[in-house]
Design a protein around this motif. Structure first.
Motif, short mmCIF file in Angstrom:
data_model
loop_
_atom_site.label_atom_id
_atom_site.label_comp_id
_atom_site.label_asym_id
_atom_site.label_seq_id
_atom_site.Cartn_x
_atom_site.Cartn_y
_atom_site.Cartn_z
N SER A 197 0.84 -1.20 0.00
CA SER A 197 0.00 0.00 0.00
C SER A 197 0.88 1.25 0.00
N PRO A 198 0.38 2.34 -0.55
CA PRO A 198 1.15 3.59 -0.48
C PRO A 198 1.34 4.03 0.96
N LEU A 199 2.46 4.63 1.25
CA LEU A 199 2.76 5.15 2.58
C LEU A 199 2.87 6.68 2.49
N ILE A 200 2.15 7.37 3.36
CA ILE A 200 2.20 8.84 3.41
C ILE A 200 2.96 9.23 4.67
N LEU A 201 4.09 9.91 4.47
CA LEU A 201 4.96 10.26 5.59
C LEU A 201 4.88 11.76 5.85
N PRO A 202 4.72 12.16 7.11
CA PRO A 202 4.65 13.59 7.43
C PRO A 202 6.01 14.27 7.31
N GLY A 203 5.99 15.58 7.44
CA GLY A 203 7.19 16.37 7.19
C GLY A 203 8.36 16.07 8.08
N HIS A 204 8.14 15.54 9.29
CA HIS A 204 9.25 15.27 10.20
C HIS A 204 9.76 13.83 10.10
N HIS A 205 9.26 13.06 9.12
CA HIS A 205 9.74 11.70 8.92
C HIS A 205 10.65 11.64 7.69
N THR A 206 11.61 10.74 7.73
CA THR A 206 12.47 10.47 6.57
C THR A 206 12.28 9.03 6.13
N CYS A 207 12.51 8.79 4.84
CA CYS A 207 12.51 7.44 4.28
C CYS A 207 13.88 7.18 3.68
N MET A 208 14.50 6.08 4.08
CA MET A 208 15.83 5.74 3.60
C MET A 208 15.79 4.41 2.86
N LEU A 209 16.38 4.37 1.66
CA LEU A 209 16.52 3.13 0.90
C LEU A 209 17.98 2.70 0.94
N LYS A 210 18.21 1.42 1.26
CA LYS A 210 19.56 0.88 1.30
C LYS A 210 19.65 -0.35 0.39
N PRO A 211 20.60 -0.34 -0.56
CA PRO A 211 20.71 -1.43 -1.53
C PRO A 211 21.03 -2.77 -0.86
#
Length: 264
Positions: A197-211
Motif C-alpha cells: 500500500s502507499p505510505l504517506i509520511l509527514p514532514g518530520h519523517h524520513t525514508c531511507m533506501l539501502k541497496p
C-alpha cells in the motif's frame, strides 16, 4: 518587477511567449532572465518543471505562473486567450503567493566523498539496472521492509496526481507537508512480502533506501533521468525549500482534479 519566460518550444508556445514579452515590455515590466521575480511558463506542466529546475536556486525570490497551450495542467492556470489579462495583472496587480512542498533527495555513496542532493517538484523514482530492485526500506531510522519489485516512487503532494496516481497512490492536497511512497509491481508471495500500500509520511519523517543486491540505480528527479553507481543509501524527506506560485485569482486544487480526471 523583473520577469522571465520559458516556452515549451513549439510554434504556438513560442508565439505566446513573444506576445507576453511584447505586452509586459509595453507596460514597463523589466525582462531579466537571470534574476526574475516572476517566471512565466508557457506550455504545460512539463515546461513548468523545466522552469522550476532552472530557477531552483532562487525559490525564495522567484514565483511561478503557468500558461497552458494544450490540455489543462495542474501548474498552468491561464489560457492563451488570457495573455493580455495576465500581463496587465502582472504589471499592475500585487499578487499573492501559494507555497507547495518539495521533495529532497540525498544520494550517498559507498566510497564516501560528496553526496548528491536534488529537489523534486513532482516525484523521484528508483529502479535497478537490469534486474529487480531489492531495497531495505527504513522509516525514521528503523527497518520497515525489504522491497523486491520493479521500483519505488516517492512523490510530493502536488505530484501525487502524476506518476504516483498511475501507481495507485492517493491524491494529496498540496497544503499538506508530506511525501508519499508507492510501489512498482512488488513481488509478494509466501517467501517475499511488502506492505503493498502507499505510505504517506509527514514532514518530520524520513525514508531511507539501502541497496541489498546491487548498488547501481536508474533514478529520476521529475523529468530528469540519472544513473547513480556505488550507492550506499538514498534518503527522501520533505524539503526545507518550497515552490511559490503567483496567484492573481483563485485556482482551487480539487477543481483541477475534477476537471482533469472526472469531467469530460
Amino acid at each position: 518587477m523583473k520577469y522571465a519566460v520559458t516556452s515549451k518550444g513549439d510554434n504556438k508556445s513560442n508565439e505566446l511567449m513573444q506576445q507576453i514579452k511584447d505586452q509586459l515590455d509595453s507596460l514597463g515590466v523589466i525582462y531579466n532572465e537571470d534574476q526574475p521575480d516572476i517566471v512565466i511558463s508557457v506550455g504545460g506542466d512539463g515546461t513548468l518543471l523545466y522552469a522550476f529546475h532552472r530557477y531552483s536556486s532562487r525559490l525564495d525570490r522567484t514565483a511561478f505562473v503557468g500558461v497552458h497551450t494544450g490540455h489543462l495542467g495542474f501548474y498552468a492556470d491561464w489560457i492563451p486567450e488570457e495573455i493580455e489579462k495576465l500581463a496587465t495583472a502582472i504589471a499592475k496587480t500585487p499578487y499573492q503567493t501559494v507555497e507547495y512542498p518539495l521533495l529532497e533527495v540525498t544520494v550517498r555513496y559507498s566510497h564516501g566523498g560528496r553526496e548528491s542532493k536534488y529537489l523534486a517538484l513532482n516525484e523521484s523514482t528508483v529502479k535497478s539496472v537490469g534486474s529487480s530492485l531489492v531495497m531495505d526500506v527504513e522509516i525514521r531510522g528503523e527497518s520497515f521492509e525489504r522491497f523486491r519489485g520493479d521500483g519505488l516512487c516517492v512523490s510530493t503532494p502536488s505530484g501525487s496526481t502524476a506518476y504516483n496516481k498511475a501507481l495507485g497512490g492517493a491524491i494529496l492536497h498540496p497544503s499538506i507537508p508530506a511525501i508519499q511512497l508507492t510501489e512498482m509491481a512488488s513481488i509478494n508471495n509466501r517467501v517475499f512480502r511488502t506492505i503493498g500500500s502507499p505510505l504517506i509520511l509527514p514532514g518530520h519523517h524520513t525514508c531511507m533506501l539501502k541497496p541489498v543486491t546491487s548498488d547501481d540505480f536508474q533514478m529520476t528527479i521529475d523529468h530528469l533521468s540519472l544513473l547513480h553507481k556505488d550507492v550506499k543509501s538514498i534518503q527522501f524527506r520533505v524539503a526545507d525549500e518550497r515552490i511559490r506560485f503567483a496567484r492573481f485569482r483563485p485556482f482551487p486544487f480539487w477543481r483541477r482534479v475534477r476537471d482533469s480526471f472526472v469531467t469530460d
